[in-house]
Write a protein that holds these residues in place. Structure first.
Motif, PDB file in Angstrom:
ATOM      1  N   UNK A 186       0.824  -1.195   0.000  1.00 50.77           N
ATOM      2  CA  UNK A 186       0.000   0.000   0.000  1.00 50.77           C
ATOM      3  C   UNK A 186       0.869   1.260   0.000  1.00 50.77           C
ATOM      4  N   UNK A 187       0.243   2.403   0.171  1.00 50.25           N
ATOM      5  CA  UNK A 187       1.007   3.644   0.332  1.00 50.25           C
ATOM      6  C   UNK A 187       0.182   4.673   1.071  1.00 50.25           C
ATOM      7  N   UNK A 188       0.879   5.677   1.599  1.00 48.15           N
ATOM      8  CA  UNK A 188       0.255   6.706   2.419  1.00 48.15           C
ATOM      9  C   UNK A 188       0.940   8.032   2.094  1.00 48.15           C
ATOM     10  N   UNK A 189       0.235   9.132   2.321  1.00 47.09           N
ATOM     11  CA  UNK A 189       0.836  10.448   2.118  1.00 47.09           C
ATOM     12  C   UNK A 189       1.659  10.778   3.360  1.00 47.09           C
ATOM     13  N   UNK A 190       2.954  10.565   3.279  1.00 44.12           N
ATOM     14  CA  UNK A 190       3.833  10.739   4.429  1.00 44.12           C
ATOM     15  C   UNK A 190       3.831  12.170   4.952  1.00 44.12           C
ATOM     16  N   UNK A 191       3.610  13.144   4.077  1.00 43.16           N
ATOM     17  CA  UNK A 191       3.581  14.528   4.540  1.00 43.16           C
ATOM     18  C   UNK A 191       2.367  14.777   5.435  1.00 43.16           C
ATOM     19  N   UNK A 192       1.243  14.195   5.069  1.00 42.39           N
ATOM     20  CA  UNK A 192       0.075  14.312   5.937  1.00 42.39           C
ATOM     21  C   UNK A 192       0.312  13.614   7.268  1.00 42.39           C
ATOM     22  N   UNK A 193       1.040  12.503   7.220  1.00 44.35           N
ATOM     23  CA  UNK A 193       1.297  11.754   8.447  1.00 44.35           C
ATOM     24  C   UNK A 193       2.116  12.585   9.432  1.00 44.35           C
TER      25      UNK A 193
END
Length: 374
Positions: A149-156
């Motif tokens: 999967x993937x995630x928006x690391x900046x939002x994290x």
């Protein structure tokens, strides 16, 4: 109550700080710049232990798989606490071959992954383009990993900053730690420009800078170095994105965001802390992306960014206790920092609070390097 100082305000330091603050700990995070704006900001946000498994990393794989398993609960808790979406996407990942040579290499990789029990599939060129119609007609085959999967690391990291402070943590940005103060075999605190901040526990989570901080005995300095990565960000129309999955090829990876951003990464360069983008690095990425996805040619280029992967001598993280009482490490994650962030927060915070280290993390303490030359 004992005081805890965390050196480094990236995804590791903020995550550990949040977990500790939720338990009522007196914890302060120090960052040399703006928290979350170093390697955590430039990363691709990929959560891909299956497709990225490589020969020689078998010892690390169980840690990566467990890190992947912790992400759904981490996302749920963080989104609820912060009141924002993290753009956590479970679309899967494609590793695409653009010619027969690539296909032979990827087929070998595919057989290795299957032998390791990874849930991957082999797709024909037709099947690849059916999933992603804008890919080059040269695509001849692909490895499909539906569980990566993937995630928006900046939002994290922005969410972690918010919830850490909401939970009672103290965040001190633009506050470099000059020295970890050690007296009589245990930490006393950290030295700032204005003096010593006393703390019974110091967590070293300074990423690629972890080895550079003064005060550590030579044999305790973590063997971590910066490995530079350049990335390029383009803007797709959010209502008509060119890609829906993370896509890899031999020369680049492409990560689509829900806001239409398309991140192209990343170079791997031994250049110390030189943060200057280069024409060669950008050209390499854009050429690889164009060969894979020709329509990127007309997209606006909105950002070129440079980050430094904190890479240990064996490319695995350094977690937990050290010979110095009260000094704890959470560094050296190399290219797995985002993937291992929830697990690191869990393992390190529990060790700080209880003195017990999760058996899964025990092979990854600093002790494995202490009998080797630095």
């Amino acid at each position: 109550m004992s005081r805890i100082a965390i050196v480094g305000g990236g995804i590791m330091g903020l995550g550990i700080g949040w977990y500790l603050a939720r338990e009522g700990a007196d914890v302060t995070v120090f960052d040399r710049g703006r928290a979350g704006r170093a390697a955590s900001w430039v990363a691709g946000g990929m959560l891909a232990p299956h497709a990225e498994a490589e020969p020689g990393e078998e010892r690390l794989l169980p840690l990566l798989i467990e890190g992947h398993k912790q992400w759904p609960a981490f996302v749920e808790a963080l989104e609820e606490a912060a009141g924002v979406s993290l753009d956590y996407r479970t679309d899967g990942t494609l590793v695409v071959a653009l010619d027969a040579d690539d296909a032979r290499k990827f087929r070998f990789w595919y057989e290795y992954l299957r032998g390791m029990g990874q849930p991957v599939e082999w797709l024909s060129g037709y099947e690849v383009r059916k999933r992603e119609p804008h890919l080059s007609r040269e695509a001849v085959a692909a490895i499909w990993s539906g569980h990566d999967y993937h995630v928006d690391n900046r939002r994290v990291v922005e969410a972690l900053k918010r919830v850490f402070v909401q939970a009672g943590g103290a965040l001190r940005e633009e506050t470099p730690v000059r020295e970890i103060v050690i007296e009589g075999g245990r930490v006393r605190g950290v030295r700032l420009d204005e003096g010593v901040f006393e703390a019974e526990t110091v967590v070293l989570a300074a990423g690629a800078w972890s080895r550079e901080i003064e005060g550590l005995p030579p044999d305790i300095r973590p063997p971590v170095r910066p490995v530079r990565g350049q990335v390029v960000i383009l803007q797709m129309p959010p209502e008509a994105p060119l890609l829906h999955h993370v896509v890899w090829c031999m020369d680049a990876y492409l990560v689509p965001r829900s806001n239409g951003q398309l991140l192209i990464g990343a170079t791997v360069e031994e250049m110390g802390f030189d943060a200057t983008p280069t024409a060669g690095g950008v050209f390499h990425l854009l050429r690889g992306a164009w060969e894979l996805l020709p329509a990127v040619y007309d997209l606006p280029l909105t950002e070129i960014a440079v980050g430094f992967r904190p890479t240990s001598r064996d490319d695995a993280p350094i977690l937990g206790p050290t010979p110095v009482e009260g000094l704890v490490m959470a560094t050296g994650h190399h290219r797995n920092g985002i993937l291992l962030a929830p697990l690191t927060a869990d393992v390190v915070s529990r060790f700080v609070l209880t003195g017990e280290l999760d058996p899964l993390a025990q092979p990854f303490t600093l002790a494995r390097f202490l009998s080797q030359p630095a």
